[in-house]
Design an enzyme around this catalytic site. Structure first.
Site, mmCIF file in Angstrom:
data_model
loop_
_atom_site.group_PDB
_atom_site.id
_atom_site.type_symbol
_atom_site.label_atom_id
_atom_site.label_comp_id
_atom_site.label_asym_id
_atom_site.label_seq_id
_atom_site.Cartn_x
_atom_site.Cartn_y
_atom_site.Cartn_z
ATOM 1 N N LYS A 103 60.978 89.798 -4.756
ATOM 2 C CA LYS A 103 62.023 90.530 -5.470
ATOM 3 C C LYS A 103 61.485 91.913 -5.805
ATOM 4 O O LYS A 103 60.496 92.054 -6.522
ATOM 5 C CB LYS A 103 62.396 89.777 -6.745
ATOM 6 C CG LYS A 103 63.445 90.497 -7.584
ATOM 7 C CD LYS A 103 63.856 89.650 -8.771
ATOM 8 C CE LYS A 103 64.869 90.387 -9.639
ATOM 9 N NZ LYS A 103 65.256 89.584 -10.813
ATOM 10 N N LYS B 33 65.040 89.946 -1.863
ATOM 11 C CA LYS B 33 66.056 90.620 -2.660
ATOM 12 C C LYS B 33 65.620 92.025 -2.987
ATOM 13 O O LYS B 33 64.482 92.196 -3.400
ATOM 14 C CB LYS B 33 66.248 89.816 -3.950
ATOM 15 C CG LYS B 33 67.213 90.416 -4.929
ATOM 16 C CD LYS B 33 67.273 89.574 -6.166
ATOM 17 C CE LYS B 33 68.125 90.345 -7.177
ATOM 18 N NZ LYS B 33 68.041 89.821 -8.490
HETATM 19 C C1 PBG Z 1 67.207 89.277 -13.573
HETATM 20 C C2 PBG Z 1 68.048 89.418 -12.384
HETATM 21 C C3 PBG Z 1 68.473 90.629 -11.839
HETATM 22 C C4 PBG Z 1 69.265 90.298 -10.753
HETATM 23 C C5 PBG Z 1 69.296 88.910 -10.641
HETATM 24 N N1 PBG Z 1 68.528 88.378 -11.654
HETATM 25 C C6 PBG Z 1 68.270 92.007 -12.301
HETATM 26 C C7 PBG Z 1 66.928 92.513 -12.574
HETATM 27 O O1 PBG Z 1 65.916 91.932 -12.154
HETATM 28 O O2 PBG Z 1 66.832 93.548 -13.238
HETATM 29 C C8 PBG Z 1 69.947 91.310 -9.892
HETATM 30 C C9 PBG Z 1 71.158 90.835 -9.178
HETATM 31 C C10 PBG Z 1 72.050 91.917 -8.711
HETATM 32 O O3 PBG Z 1 71.787 93.127 -8.886
HETATM 33 O O4 PBG Z 1 73.091 91.555 -8.131
HETATM 34 N N2 PBG Z 1 66.251 88.297 -13.504
HETATM 35 ZN ZN ZN Z 2 65.198 88.320 -15.517
#
Ligand code: PBG
Ligand code: ZN
Length: 323
Positions: free
Chosen positions: A195, A248
């Site tokens: 991520k 992601k």
């Molecule tokens: C937080 C989380 C995020 C997303 C999914 N879970 C945002 C972040 O890490 O700041 C992003 C999903 C999206 O932008 O559609 N754990």
């Molecule tokens: Zn989170």
């Protein structure tokens, strides 16, 4: 030498469905949903940063999942927005928290739906970070115990798959051990393994009310300059017991999807994030590009790169387009 023009004419088969290498299928799509404890009845509230997307009440979410099922969507990914937040995110493991109640209700009312629960602290903490804070910093190890507790409470509520998204080191191991100790050996873990720290999550922060109060997430999420590191992240999560791994965001990260697919033999899911949704939506609302064509092209590219599954806010659109 191989045969060449004029014997070979690539145009002969151009456009034939018969030779189409990649096919988008409704079976591959996972629909993310936001469930807000502050919303009553069957109401839903539009998300400004993501036109066409909503936060739902628990009742509203049941209705939405029923509709998704009727369109052929098999799985949903649930995010909870609690009425009360605190420093350690205790609503995330409350037996009667928003997600736990929503999961129980959806399981009861909807047949044959695979429920995946986001497993993180950021929507539940006052500071908005994905882990516990000590001396102004997100601390890894103390967070792991809380993640285990959340996993068990989601499993008890009836989640089929838990999806830890906080990028803490050792989170998959901690969650697997805790689930197994409590007898939930059949609950799968879909790990947000690679991520990236991405500006494309911007619209999500409004959607899930998960914006952070200080700092940023660069201490735990990946630097977008790095690709080899993603393979290490994925490798470690598989060793720790991840059943499904995630890359992601998706469309800016097709190279990562492709590399992970080539290197590992576990199911791979790509998350086409909020920013991808909002960019396409904004441009098409302005008439700059054709919404449907871009959705199909973008999501087909994600599959072509090697994703088995795609989490996408366009799931319902695609379901309709594929019909
Ligand atoms: C937080 C989380 C995020 C997303 C999914 N879970 C945002 C972040 O890490 O700041 C992003 C999903 C999206 O932008 O559609 N754990
Ligand atoms: Zn989170």
């Amino acid at each position: 030498m191989d045969e060449m023009f004029p014997t070979v004419r690539m145009r002969r088969l151009r456009g034939l469905k018969l030779i189409q290498e990649t096919r988008l299928s409704i079976d591959d799509l996972i629909l993310p949903l936001f469930i807000d404890e502050n919303i009553e009845g069957r109401n839903k509230k539009p998300i400004n940063s993501m036109p066409g997307q909503y936060r739902f009440s628990i009742e509203g979410a049941v209705k939405e999942v029923l509709e998704a099922r009727s369109l052929g969507i098999k799985s949903v990914l649930l995010f909870g927005i609690p009425a009360r937040k605190d420093a350690i995110g205790s609503e995330a493991f409350n037996k009667d928290g928003v997600i736990q109640r929503a999961v129980r209700k959806i399981k009861k009312e909807v047949e044959d739906v695979i429920i995946i629960t986001d497993l993180c602290l950021c929507e539940y903490t006052t500071h908005g970070h994905c882990g516990l804070i000590e001396n102004g910093r997100v601390v890894n190890d103390p967070t792991l115990g809380v993640l285990g507790r959340i996993a068990v409470s989601q499993a008890e509520a009836g989640a089929d798959i838990v999806a830890p998204s906080g990028m803490m080191d050792g989170m998959v191991k901690a969650i697997r051990e805790k689930l197994d100790n409590e007898g939930f050996t059949d609950i799968a873990i879909m790990s947000y393994a690679a991520k990236y720290n991405s500006a494309l999550y911007g619209p999500f922060r409004e959607a899930a009310d998960s914006g952070y109060k200080f700092g940023d997430r660069s201490g735990y999420q990946m630097d977008f300059s790095n690709a080899r590191e993603a393979l290490r992240e994925v490798e470690l999560d598989i060793q720790e017991g991840a059943d499904i791994v995630m890359v992601k965001p998706a469309i800016f990260y097709l190279d990562i999807i492709s590399k992970v697919r080539a290197s590992f033999n576990v199911p791979l899911v790509a998350y086409s994030v909020s920013g991808e949704y909002s960019m396409i939506t904004a441009a098409s609302e302005n008439g700059y590009l054709n919404r449907e064509e871009v959705i199909m092209e973008g999501l087909t590219a994600i599959k072509r790169a090697g994703a088995d599954l795609i989490i996408t806010y366009f799931a319902k659109d695609i379901a309709t387009l594929l019909k």
